[in-house]
Design a protein around this motif. Structure first.
Motif, PDB file in Angstrom:
ATOM      1  N   UNK A 120       0.743  -1.284  -0.245  1.00 38.48           N
ATOM      2  CA  UNK A 120       0.140   0.055  -0.232  1.00 38.48           C
ATOM      3  C   UNK A 120       0.819   1.260   0.025  1.00 38.48           C
ATOM      4  N   UNK A 121       1.989   1.347   0.738  1.00 34.90           N
ATOM      5  CA  UNK A 121       2.719   2.617   0.602  1.00 34.90           C
ATOM      6  C   UNK A 121       3.137   2.828  -0.753  1.00 34.90           C
ATOM      7  N   UNK A 122       3.727   1.795  -1.168  1.00 33.43           N
ATOM      8  CA  UNK A 122       4.308   2.098  -2.671  1.00 33.43           C
ATOM      9  C   UNK A 122       2.978   2.617  -3.749  1.00 33.43           C
ATOM     10  N   UNK A 123       2.102   1.772  -3.676  1.00 30.33           N
ATOM     11  CA  UNK A 123       0.692   2.018  -4.354  1.00 30.33           C
ATOM     12  C   UNK A 123       0.447   3.535  -4.424  1.00 30.33           C
ATOM     13  N   UNK A 124       0.304   3.934  -3.122  1.00 29.82           N
ATOM     14  CA  UNK A 124      -0.137   5.065  -2.608  1.00 29.82           C
ATOM     15  C   UNK A 124       0.672   6.286  -3.275  1.00 29.82           C
ATOM     16  N   UNK A 125       1.789   6.139  -3.413  1.00 24.96           N
ATOM     17  CA  UNK A 125       3.014   6.751  -3.928  1.00 24.96           C
ATOM     18  C   UNK A 125       3.290   6.643  -5.422  1.00 24.96           C
ATOM     19  N   UNK A 126       2.317   6.129  -5.957  1.00 24.50           N
ATOM     20  CA  UNK A 126       2.419   5.728  -7.488  1.00 24.50           C
ATOM     21  C   UNK A 126       3.912   5.164  -7.842  1.00 24.50           C
ATOM     22  N   UNK A 127       4.533   4.295  -7.207  1.00 26.77           N
ATOM     23  CA  UNK A 127       5.763   3.525  -7.488  1.00 26.77           C
ATOM     24  C   UNK A 127       5.144   2.186  -8.471  1.00 26.77           C
ATOM     25  N   UNK A 128       5.727   2.086  -9.576  1.00 30.71           N
ATOM     26  CA  UNK A 128       5.329   0.979 -10.353  1.00 30.71           C
ATOM     27  C   UNK A 128       5.856  -0.336  -9.501  1.00 30.71           C
ATOM     28  N   UNK A 129       4.917  -1.330  -9.427  1.00 31.04           N
ATOM     29  CA  UNK A 129       5.249  -2.536  -8.900  1.00 31.04           C
ATOM     30  C   UNK A 129       5.168  -3.718  -9.974  1.00 31.04           C
ATOM     31  N   UNK A 130       6.248  -4.555 -10.002  1.00 31.94           N
ATOM     32  CA  UNK A 130       6.250  -5.899 -10.668  1.00 31.94           C
ATOM     33  C   UNK A 130       5.748  -6.840  -9.538  1.00 31.94           C
ATOM     34  N   UNK A 131       4.283  -7.150  -9.551  1.00 34.55           N
ATOM     35  CA  UNK A 131       3.982  -7.801  -8.644  1.00 34.55           C
ATOM     36  C   UNK A 131       4.325  -9.485  -8.833  1.00 34.55           C
ATOM     37  N   UNK A 132       4.544  -9.770  -7.707  1.00 33.05           N
ATOM     38  CA  UNK A 132       5.000 -11.247  -7.552  1.00 33.05           C
ATOM     39  C   UNK A 132       6.497 -11.613  -8.014  1.00 33.05           C
ATOM     40  N   UNK A 133       7.002 -10.707  -8.744  1.00 30.43           N
ATOM     41  CA  UNK A 133       8.394 -10.953  -9.322  1.00 30.43           C
ATOM     42  C   UNK A 133       9.611 -10.887  -8.267  1.00 30.43           C
ATOM     43  N   UNK A 134       9.324 -10.626  -6.959  1.00 34.18           N
ATOM     44  CA  UNK A 134      10.557 -10.553  -6.274  1.00 34.18           C
ATOM     45  C   UNK A 134      10.874 -12.015  -5.704  1.00 34.18           C
ATOM     46  N   UNK A 135      10.061 -12.887  -5.781  1.00 37.76           N
ATOM     47  CA  UNK A 135      10.182 -14.236  -5.268  1.00 37.76           C
ATOM     48  C   UNK A 135      11.155 -15.097  -6.403  1.00 37.76           C
TER      49      UNK A 135
END
Ligand SMILES: CC(C)(COP(=O)(O)OP(=O)(O)OC[C@H]1O[C@@H](n2cnc3c(N)ncnc32)[C@H](O)[C@@H]1OP(=O)(O)O)[C@@H](O)C(=O)NCCC(=O)NCCS
Length: 177
Positions: free
Chosen positions: A119-134
């Protein structure tokens, strides 16, 4: 609010004490100042201060390389973001300052986060590569260990590198060098 950056050799003993206390990493709590500076000699520290008190901080690690499909990629890594006083908007404020700064300096930067901190990154418009960290993996103590972060954060990253990170999967992992 004041935003500032220090390389590790310029940190005061008080800065180091506060960083270690905030990070709460048991193994590092006993580091003295000179060991800390040596350990993080390829890092810089970003601070947000209010009335001369540090309220939020983070580290940019320049000692971060990923091997993907036999190619070596160097990134700066945003790590250790922590607010001394939480939920007052300081983390978001610092994050935005850092993104602007890293863009201005054209530093290719990524970060990682666990699911619950999205949520903190979404709220600040940071692009997230969901599920790629693993799909980041590391050879340690004679075995492969997958990262326990869920997502990759695009702090300031070229389209080419975003596509490379987006292509990670079970068969195409990134090796932490
Ligand atoms: C994550 C952290 C740095 C956020 O800093 P902060 O100053 O509290 O953040 P902000 O006040 O700017 O909050 C912004 C948004 O982030 C989210 N958020 C903040 N802390 C959160 C937490 N612990 N879990 C989930 N979401 C959180 C909320 O959505 C919040 O939005 P809201 O104000 O609408 O509720 C802080 O909680 C912290 O120090 N956590 C411990 C260290 C850590 O986990 N660091 C992250 C490494 S990826």
């Amino acid at each position: 609010m004041q935003y500032s950056i220090k390389c590790s050799k310029d940190l005061s003993n008080n800065d180091i004490e506060l960083i270690l206390k905030s990070w709460e990493i048991e193994d590092w709590l006993d580091l003295d100042s000179s060991s800390f500076k040596m350990k993080f000699e390829n890092s810089e520290f970003h601070f947000l201060k209010k009335d001369d008190r540090i309220v939020s901080l983070a580290r940019i690690n320049f000692d971060f390389k990923l091997e993907i499909q036999e190619n070596l990629h160097s990134f700066a890594e945003l790590v250790g973001l922590v607010s001394v006083e939480k939920t007052k908007g300081y983390g978001s404020f610092l994050l935005n300052k850092m993104v602007t700064n890293l863009k201005e300096r054209e530093i290719d930067t990524i970060g990682f986060c666990k699911l619950e901190l999205r949520p903190i990154y979404e709220r600040n418009d940071i692009q997230i590569l969901y599920g790629k960290g693993i799909f980041i993996t590391e050879f340690d103590n004679n075995k492969w260990i997958d990262s326990d972060d869920d997502d990759i954060l695009i702090i300031n990253t070229s389209e080419e590198n975003i596509n490379i990170l987006q292509s990670l999967n079970e068969q195409n992992k990134a090796i932490l060098v």
